[in-house]
Design a protein around this motif. Structure first.
Motif, short mmCIF file in Angstrom:
data_model
loop_
_atom_site.label_atom_id
_atom_site.label_comp_id
_atom_site.label_asym_id
_atom_site.label_seq_id
_atom_site.Cartn_x
_atom_site.Cartn_y
_atom_site.Cartn_z
N SER A 30 -1.16 7.84 9.49
CA SER A 30 -1.72 7.14 8.32
C SER A 30 -3.22 7.40 8.32
O SER A 30 -3.87 7.26 9.37
CB SER A 30 -1.42 5.64 8.44
OG SER A 30 -2.44 4.88 7.84
N GLN A 51 1.63 11.89 5.18
CA GLN A 51 1.54 10.86 6.22
C GLN A 51 2.95 10.59 6.73
O GLN A 51 3.90 10.49 5.93
CB GLN A 51 0.96 9.56 5.66
CG GLN A 51 -0.43 9.70 5.06
CD GLN A 51 -0.94 8.37 4.52
OE1 GLN A 51 -1.95 7.86 4.99
NE2 GLN A 51 -0.26 7.79 3.56
N LYS A 55 1.05 3.43 5.07
CA LYS A 55 1.16 1.97 5.01
C LYS A 55 0.84 1.44 3.62
O LYS A 55 -0.16 1.84 3.01
CB LYS A 55 0.18 1.33 6.01
CG LYS A 55 0.55 1.66 7.44
CD LYS A 55 -0.24 0.82 8.42
CE LYS A 55 -1.70 1.20 8.42
NZ LYS A 55 -2.48 0.34 9.30
N ARG A 57 0.76 -2.31 1.08
CA ARG A 57 0.40 -3.71 1.24
C ARG A 57 1.61 -4.51 1.69
O ARG A 57 2.75 -4.11 1.51
CB ARG A 57 -0.12 -4.29 -0.08
CG ARG A 57 -1.49 -3.74 -0.45
CD ARG A 57 -1.97 -4.27 -1.78
NE ARG A 57 -2.14 -5.70 -1.76
CZ ARG A 57 -1.58 -6.54 -2.62
NH1 ARG A 57 -0.79 -6.10 -3.58
NH2 ARG A 57 -1.79 -7.83 -2.55
N LYS A 122 4.17 2.32 -11.43
CA LYS A 122 2.97 2.39 -10.59
C LYS A 122 2.65 3.83 -10.22
O LYS A 122 3.53 4.59 -9.83
CB LYS A 122 3.25 1.56 -9.33
CG LYS A 122 2.18 1.59 -8.27
CD LYS A 122 2.44 0.45 -7.29
CE LYS A 122 1.67 0.58 -6.01
NZ LYS A 122 1.80 -0.60 -5.14
C1 BTN Z 1 0.17 -0.45 -1.82
O1 BTN Z 1 1.08 -1.01 -1.21
O2 BTN Z 1 0.16 -0.43 -3.05
C2 BTN Z 1 -0.96 0.22 -1.07
C3 BTN Z 1 -0.67 1.64 -0.76
C4 BTN Z 1 -1.80 2.35 -0.04
C5 BTN Z 1 -1.43 3.75 0.39
C6 BTN Z 1 -2.59 4.53 0.95
S1 BTN Z 1 -2.20 6.22 1.18
C7 BTN Z 1 -3.67 6.46 2.08
C8 BTN Z 1 -3.89 5.24 2.93
N1 BTN Z 1 -3.20 5.37 4.22
C9 BTN Z 1 -2.19 4.52 4.34
O3 BTN Z 1 -1.43 4.46 5.32
N2 BTN Z 1 -2.11 3.74 3.24
C10 BTN Z 1 -3.14 4.05 2.28
#
Ligand code: BTN
Length: 263
Positions: A30, A51, A55, A57, A122
């Motif tokens: 990530s 990735q 990750k 939210r 989204k």
């Molecule tokens: C959401 O749940 O809407 C948030 C998503 C965020 C994704 C980005 S991709 C780059 C960065 N690295 C991660 O592991 N997550 C964020």
């Protein structure tokens, strides 16, 4: 000419510090996780073609299809106040939304706090994480995932997610989008640091689909029906409940279901 891969040599936005230092990776667990544990200068951009443990939210997974998405994290420091996490989330959402609206002839909107949406689907998610030492936040990791060249999504996502390819019918140059975003974001982030969050929120509110819509809040297992009325100076959503009372909600506390009811 369209480049399938991000070209790190062309990641050269016209900025002072955002994305002036770039860490480009073919693959990483990530970008947020790597950025958190790496000592680097303010504005460093971590960007990966894919990735393995992206990750989202609230503990969710973020799908990061190889060579298709923008998976990036920007390191911001020094930041000391906890409110900054929520506020920078909103400022980042505003910057992504305006970047996409500038580059494409489409009307992207923001679902509070930080999803970029179009036609009920989204296209971008944002995960801002704070790194703490004692009770101080030493840096923020601003993680951004944008769906760019995905041709399809798995069944469980296809009614909720979209990509620039699905919207425009063509492959899009991720390097150009990142450069453009870095420029818009630096300008807004600088405004934020200069104390102009309120004026940024005026722009944010004009793009926010959550405002003036009916929302359902799930808080501690309880379901509350309300209407979203405003965004506070801390970045909270103000809602009017059915009994006429107002409540300010923090993005971490509740799940908001509204017209973009994919959560
Ligand atoms: C959401 O749940 O809407 C948030 C998503 C965020 C994704 C980005 S991709 C780059 C960065 N690295 C991660 O592991 N997550 C964020």
């Amino acid at each position: 000419m369209f480049n399938k891969k991000i070209n790190p040599n062309k990641l050269k936005p016209n900025t002072d510090f955002i994305a002036q230092n770039v860490v480009y990776l073919k693959t990483v667990n990530s970008t947020n996780t790597l950025a958190k544990k790496t000592n680097c200068e303010n504005g460093t951009l971590f960007i990966a073609e894919t990735q393995t443990d992206g990750k989202g939210r609230m503990g969710r997974e973020w799908l990061s299809e190889k060579n298709c998405c923008i998976c990036m994290s920007i390191v911001l420091n020094p930041v000391t106040v906890i409110e900054a996490v929520a506020q920078i989330t909103l400022v980042t959402g505003l910057a992504v939304c305006e970047t996409l609206n500038k580059l494409f002839d489409l009307k992207f909107k923001i679902k509070w706090p930080n999803d970029i949406v179009i036609d009920g689907k989204k296209i971008c998610g944002i995960l801002v994480e704070g790194v703490t030492e004692g009770n101080k936040i030493t840096k923020l990791i601003d993680g951004i995932g944008i769906n760019v060249n995905q041709k399809a999504f798995p069944d469980e996502l296809k009614n909720k997610a979209t990509s620039l390819f699905l919207l425009t019918g063509k492959k899009n140059d991720r390097t150009k989008i990142i450069n453009s975003f870095a420029e818009v974001f630096e300008s807004y982030y600088t405004d934020f640091i200069d104390g102009n969050f309120e004026s940024l929120m005026e722009k944010y509110k004009a793009l926010c689909v959550t405002l003036n819509s009916n929302v359902t809040l799930i808080q501690n297992g309880e379901t509350i029906n309300a209407v979203a009325t405003d965004i506070t100076e801390k970045g909270e959503l103000t809602v009017k409940k059915e009994d006429g009372t107002f409540l300010n909600i923090n993005s971490g506390e509740v799940s908001v279901r509204g017209i973009y009811g994919y959560y």
